[in-house]
Design a protein around this motif. Structure first.
Motif, PDB file in Angstrom:
ATOM      1  N   ASP A   1     -37.778 -37.802  -7.645  1.00  7.89           N
ATOM      2  CA  ASP A   1     -37.687 -36.755  -6.621  1.00  7.89           C
ATOM      3  C   ASP A   1     -36.575 -35.751  -6.909  1.00  7.89           C
ATOM      4  O   ASP A   1     -36.525 -34.691  -6.292  1.00  7.89           O
ATOM      5  CB  ASP A   1     -37.369 -37.394  -5.260  1.00  7.89           C
ATOM      6  CG  ASP A   1     -38.623 -37.817  -4.545  1.00  7.89           C
ATOM      7  OD1 ASP A   1     -39.722 -37.580  -5.086  1.00  7.89           O
ATOM      8  OD2 ASP A   1     -38.512 -38.380  -3.447  1.00  7.89           O
ATOM      9  N   ASP A   2     -35.649 -36.139  -7.773  1.00 13.23           N
ATOM     10  CA  ASP A   2     -34.476 -35.292  -8.011  1.00 13.23           C
ATOM     11  C   ASP A   2     -34.777 -34.309  -9.120  1.00 13.23           C
ATOM     12  O   ASP A   2     -34.865 -34.688 -10.281  1.00 13.23           O
ATOM     13  CB  ASP A   2     -33.278 -36.173  -8.360  1.00 13.23           C
ATOM     14  CG  ASP A   2     -32.859 -37.035  -7.178  1.00 13.23           C
ATOM     15  OD1 ASP A   2     -32.523 -36.450  -6.133  1.00 13.23           O
ATOM     16  OD2 ASP A   2     -32.885 -38.267  -7.292  1.00 13.23           O
ATOM     17  N   LEU A   3     -34.934 -33.054  -8.753  1.00 11.07           N
ATOM     18  CA  LEU A   3     -35.538 -32.096  -9.684  1.00 11.07           C
ATOM     19  C   LEU A   3     -34.737 -30.828  -9.927  1.00 11.07           C
ATOM     20  O   LEU A   3     -35.204 -29.927 -10.612  1.00 11.07           O
ATOM     21  CB  LEU A   3     -36.915 -31.684  -9.134  1.00 11.07           C
ATOM     22  CG  LEU A   3     -37.996 -32.754  -9.243  1.00 11.07           C
ATOM     23  CD1 LEU A   3     -39.202 -32.357  -8.416  1.00 11.07           C
ATOM     24  CD2 LEU A   3     -38.395 -32.949 -10.696  1.00 11.07           C
ATOM     25  N   THR A   4     -33.551 -30.741  -9.361  1.00 13.20           N
ATOM     26  CA  THR A   4     -32.858 -29.460  -9.445  1.00 13.20           C
ATOM     27  C   THR A   4     -32.584 -29.031 -10.885  1.00 13.20           C
ATOM     28  O   THR A   4     -32.793 -27.867 -11.247  1.00 13.20           O
ATOM     29  CB  THR A   4     -31.541 -29.502  -8.645  1.00 13.20           C
ATOM     30  OG1 THR A   4     -31.796 -30.115  -7.394  1.00 13.20           O
ATOM     31  CG2 THR A   4     -31.014 -28.109  -8.402  1.00 13.20           C
TER      32      THR A   4
ATOM     33  N   GLY B   1     -30.407 -33.123  -5.312  1.00 15.32           N
ATOM     34  CA  GLY B   1     -31.435 -33.147  -6.346  1.00 15.32           C
ATOM     35  C   GLY B   1     -30.924 -33.494  -7.734  1.00 15.32           C
ATOM     36  O   GLY B   1     -31.587 -33.217  -8.727  1.00 15.32           O
TER      37      GLY B   1
ATOM     38  N   THR C   1     -26.487 -24.786  -5.737  1.00 11.66           N
ATOM     39  CA  THR C   1     -27.370 -25.785  -5.130  1.00 11.66           C
ATOM     40  C   THR C   1     -26.587 -27.060  -4.876  1.00 11.66           C
ATOM     41  O   THR C   1     -25.655 -27.392  -5.607  1.00 11.66           O
ATOM     42  CB  THR C   1     -28.552 -26.134  -6.051  1.00 11.66           C
ATOM     43  OG1 THR C   1     -28.056 -26.559  -7.318  1.00 11.66           O
ATOM     44  CG2 THR C   1     -29.480 -24.954  -6.243  1.00 11.66           C
TER      45      THR C   1
ATOM     46  N   ASP D   1     -37.530 -32.003  -1.201  1.00 11.26           N
ATOM     47  CA  ASP D   1     -37.700 -32.433  -2.596  1.00 11.26           C
ATOM     48  C   ASP D   1     -39.131 -32.208  -3.069  1.00 11.26           C
ATOM     49  O   ASP D   1     -39.709 -33.039  -3.756  1.00 11.26           O
ATOM     50  CB  ASP D   1     -37.343 -33.922  -2.711  1.00 11.26           C
ATOM     51  CG  ASP D   1     -35.917 -34.202  -2.269  1.00 11.26           C
ATOM     52  OD1 ASP D   1     -35.011 -33.530  -2.774  1.00 11.26           O
ATOM     53  OD2 ASP D   1     -35.717 -35.077  -1.413  1.00 11.26           O
TER      54      ASP D   1
ATOM     55  N   VAL E   1     -30.775 -28.890  -1.247  1.00 14.73           N
ATOM     56  CA  VAL E   1     -32.034 -29.531  -1.574  1.00 14.73           C
ATOM     57  C   VAL E   1     -32.062 -30.937  -1.003  1.00 14.73           C
ATOM     58  O   VAL E   1     -31.164 -31.732  -1.270  1.00 14.73           O
ATOM     59  CB  VAL E   1     -32.209 -29.605  -3.114  1.00 14.73           C
ATOM     60  CG1 VAL E   1     -33.573 -30.199  -3.464  1.00 14.73           C
ATOM     61  CG2 VAL E   1     -32.038 -28.230  -3.742  1.00 14.73           C
ATOM     62  N   GLY E   2     -33.068 -31.244  -0.210  1.00  9.13           N
ATOM     63  CA  GLY E   2     -33.176 -32.617   0.292  1.00  9.13           C
ATOM     64  C   GLY E   2     -34.059 -32.699   1.524  1.00  9.13           C
ATOM     65  O   GLY E   2     -33.804 -32.033   2.524  1.00  9.13           O
TER      66      GLY E   2
ATOM     67  N   TYR F   1     -33.472 -42.468   1.362  1.00 13.43           N
ATOM     68  CA  TYR F   1     -32.282 -41.666   1.067  1.00 13.43           C
ATOM     69  C   TYR F   1     -31.026 -42.528   1.098  1.00 13.43           C
ATOM     70  O   TYR F   1     -30.979 -43.550   1.781  1.00 13.43           O
ATOM     71  CB  TYR F   1     -32.155 -40.415   1.937  1.00 13.43           C
ATOM     72  CG  TYR F   1     -32.031 -40.612   3.408  1.00 13.43           C
ATOM     73  CD1 TYR F   1     -30.798 -40.535   4.028  1.00 13.43           C
ATOM     74  CD2 TYR F   1     -33.158 -40.839   4.190  1.00 13.43           C
ATOM     75  CE1 TYR F   1     -30.694 -40.688   5.391  1.00 13.43           C
ATOM     76  CE2 TYR F   1     -33.054 -40.997   5.558  1.00 13.43           C
ATOM     77  CZ  TYR F   1     -31.822 -40.928   6.156  1.00 13.43           C
ATOM     78  OH  TYR F   1     -31.719 -41.088   7.499  1.00 13.43           O
TER      79      TYR F   1
ATOM     80  N   LEU G   1     -39.433 -26.081  -3.908  1.00 13.54           N
ATOM     81  CA  LEU G   1     -38.091 -25.980  -4.475  1.00 13.54           C
ATOM     82  C   LEU G   1     -38.043 -24.878  -5.533  1.00 13.54           C
ATOM     83  O   LEU G   1     -37.126 -24.057  -5.568  1.00 13.54           O
ATOM     84  CB  LEU G   1     -37.686 -27.336  -5.076  1.00 13.54           C
ATOM     85  CG  LEU G   1     -36.392 -27.385  -5.883  1.00 13.54           C
ATOM     86  CD1 LEU G   1     -35.209 -26.847  -5.089  1.00 13.54           C
ATOM     87  CD2 LEU G   1     -36.083 -28.818  -6.324  1.00 13.54           C
TER      88      LEU G   1
END
Lengths: 418, 418
Positions: free
Chosen positions: B74-77, B68, B65, B44, B8-9, A210, B49
């Motif tokens: 991993d970043d999916l928002t 993400g 939100t 994540d 998110v995280g 992170y 999520l």
């Protein structure tokens, strides 16, 4: 085991207070090998609380609530837990006595309401509260565990540490060990490019990245039978990561700070340092002396904001300022050498730049910063182009400079001034 | 309108970081008359999520939100929001250009990953990010509003204030006007004692207090038909509060900072200042020069950590250091006068103390700090007993000193050196 944290309190939803409880409990459970899948905050509204409670207990094995154990009609967590598990609320005499004693101690009249705090869902394990009037409780039924804790951190934390964690130990298999690597000089996306395949494919230890301000953190977590074995399986993965990222970019481990790493290098090698700051205005010195033992290495700092101060304090040549300006490689070099010689230190470090929002030109835009380092006779400078607002530019200049000192010190200690 | 915040995280679920975003957004929405019913944190993990996202959008009108939006897999928002609204992710050229410019400016290679940050669900309103590479977006469809913001508070907060809040205004009836009063020198419980009855009984404007580091903030919020009327009903309540608290304790309004107030007093009255810091190690100068126009007033700072530097730079008498020690009222006085005379400024300010964790004695415990101020010929000192760890003690010393400069300047400007 899957856990979920449900924090109860309208003050959280209004943003009046920060949910430090969720962080604290999450960290304790993570250290312990229990995964927290969700944290939820809900207000003191009976219907929404009931929904959130049911929802949490349906998807998790353990639900830890904080809040809602107070004496008022708004405090409903025990009532809702009792309903979920289909249990009566019964008086716990020991708790009642303790509440009475507590009120005597603080010289206040006990109110009828407070007696409500001695009632618990039948069959609960009571969690004593030595710092307030709201005892907590644990309900264990149908492979579900509900743990009810009060909201104030001063009450919740000791109850968690002294009763809940020891209670949870019986459900725990194996040991969980984490190691943290701290990375500077390369950004989050580069880290992902270089070791994304390791992050994706590693299962034991897991590797979780992170990004924080000016650094990237990697947490390697191993689940094994004992600590020794955990470190043994972490070691080769750590080595592989260090190889891929470049060992010099891993500035520290665990809770080390960049200023702590620099300070240790200085102190262990009996080197002294001084700083001459223009655009960072004291923040570089301020961060360096975060390290408690720094006083043997850091002798003096100068914040030479005006040209006059640069000339008087640091012996920067007037000519240099006229020819190249205060924001120049030449000025940074003279500042670094000047402060080192004026303070009699081995090392002098300087910053000069344009932090904005005004003062930028096409040639010298906002964000242009020169840093200088003098080490026992040799001066080097670097030109940085930083982005962000005034505050950010200065923070980044300080972070960059501290890391640069570290890199130059390591080079100097290995090779000398060659 | 019902709102929900979904953070998110995985780092939040591990307890590595505190969810300050949820508090910040909740407070802003509350000020704005929008109720937040739930805050949720999810990691994540794509499936969880997605579930949390669907759940939130089903029960709320607005879902905000954070997190993400980074460049990694991993970043999916955005992906999950696009799926929820059944939209494609399309490239936004302007965002791509800005990301490219950002990377050029910081002299780093743009990675393929970063281009992902320029893709958004089709038809989104893009929210510019001036402090990072992750723009946000707003999706408005079927009476639902999804607002996607990045996780780092330094990026999220300006985007919320500059784009999201103005956007939400269109859903709001009437006008909501807030005025913020900033208070130093008296603590949260004293504020509560003095004006608790006003806070409890005021409905329009409402008065909401909250405590930040070293200050208490009061937000007066009026709901009326127009701005003018709002200020008219705020004014008498503000006056009443100022009377109760003492006007001098209200150091500023709105976004004013203590260093900004001090800087303005200096600049407007053509006074110059210099600093001599021991225990605060540059942080006082560093905070003072947060104020962009400070260069005409702040000429120079010295970080005189060693006794030698105090003697050489500031002309502190060796005798004083021997007799009273570096942490003494006498030393603080000589430091303040010394730096003023050495730099030729009207005002000199000094700090000297024991920030710990070591170095304390029974006579001079950790947290003992002396501060000194010299104004055109007259020196005063103050003795502070501060609590907290090394970092906190230094922060509090800086905050106290800045406020003290403000109070002494106001006195000096009113009465002169009498």
């Amino acid at each position: 085991m899957k856990a979920e944290i449900l924090s109860v309190g309208t003050e959280l939803l209004l943003g009046d207070i920060l949910n430090t409880n969720a962080q604290y409990i999450s960290r304790e459970l993570a250290n312990f090998g229990i995964n927290v899948y969700y944290q939820t905050v809900v207000g003191d509204n009976p219907e929404r609380l009931k929904n959130a409670y049911n929802f949490a207990l349906n998807r998790a094995d353990i639900v830890i609530t904080t809040g809602g154990l107070g004496p008022t009609k708004d405090d409903l967590t025990k009532e809702i837990a009792a309903e979920y598990f289909n249990k009566k609320l019964v008086l716990d005499n020991k708790s009642l006595q303790e509440i009475i004693t507590f009120f005597k101690k603080i010289n206040r009249e006990i109110s009828e309401n407070n007696k409500k705090q001695a009632y618990f869902p039948e069959g609960s394990i009571i969690i004593e509260n030595n710092n307030g009037t709201a005892p907590g409780c644990i309900i264990e039924e149908n492979n579900k565990i509900a743990i009810l804790l009060p909201g104030p951190p001063k009450e919740m934390i000791p109850m968690l540490n002294e009763t809940v964690i020891p209670y949870l130990k019986k459900f725990h298999e194996g040991t969980l060990v984490s190691k943290v690597l701290r990375i500077t000089g390369i950004g989050e996306s580069s880290v992902d490019n270089l070791i994304g395949h390791i992050i994706d494919n590693q299962t034991n230890p897991t590797v979780a990245p992170y990004a924080k301000d000016n650094e990237v953190i990697l947490r390697l977590t191993a689940k094994t039978n004992n600590e020794e074995e955990a470190y043994r399986i972490i070691e080769p993965v750590e080595r592989q990561i260090r190889n891929k990222l470049g060992d010099i970019n891993v500035y520290g481990v665990e809770n080390q700070t960049i200023e702590g790493v620099v300070a240790k290098l200085l102190i262990e090698n009996k080197l002294t340092i001084s700083t001459a700051e223009s655009c960072t205005g004291g923040l570089l010195a301020g961060q360096l002396i975060n390290y408690p033992g720094i006083s043997s290495a850091f002798l003096e700092g100068a914040v030479t904001y005006s040209n006059k101060a640069k000339i008087n304090r640091l012996k920067v040549k007037e000519d240099t300022l006229i020819k190249f300006g205060a924001v120049s490689s030449e000025c940074a070099a003279e500042m670094a050498e000047g402060i080192a010689k004026e303070s009699g230190t081995n090392i002098g470090v300087s910053t000069t730049g344009i932090a904005g929002p005004d003062g930028g030109t096409d040639e010298k835009p906002v964000g242009l910063v020169y840093v200088g380092i003098y080490i026992n006779g040799i001066v080097k400078t670097k030109k940085l182009n930083l982005v962000g607002n005034r505050q950010k530019i200065r923070d980044r200049a300080v972070a960059y400079t501290l890391d640069w000192i570290r890199r130059e010190l390591i080079k100097y200690l290995k090779e000398g001034n060659n």
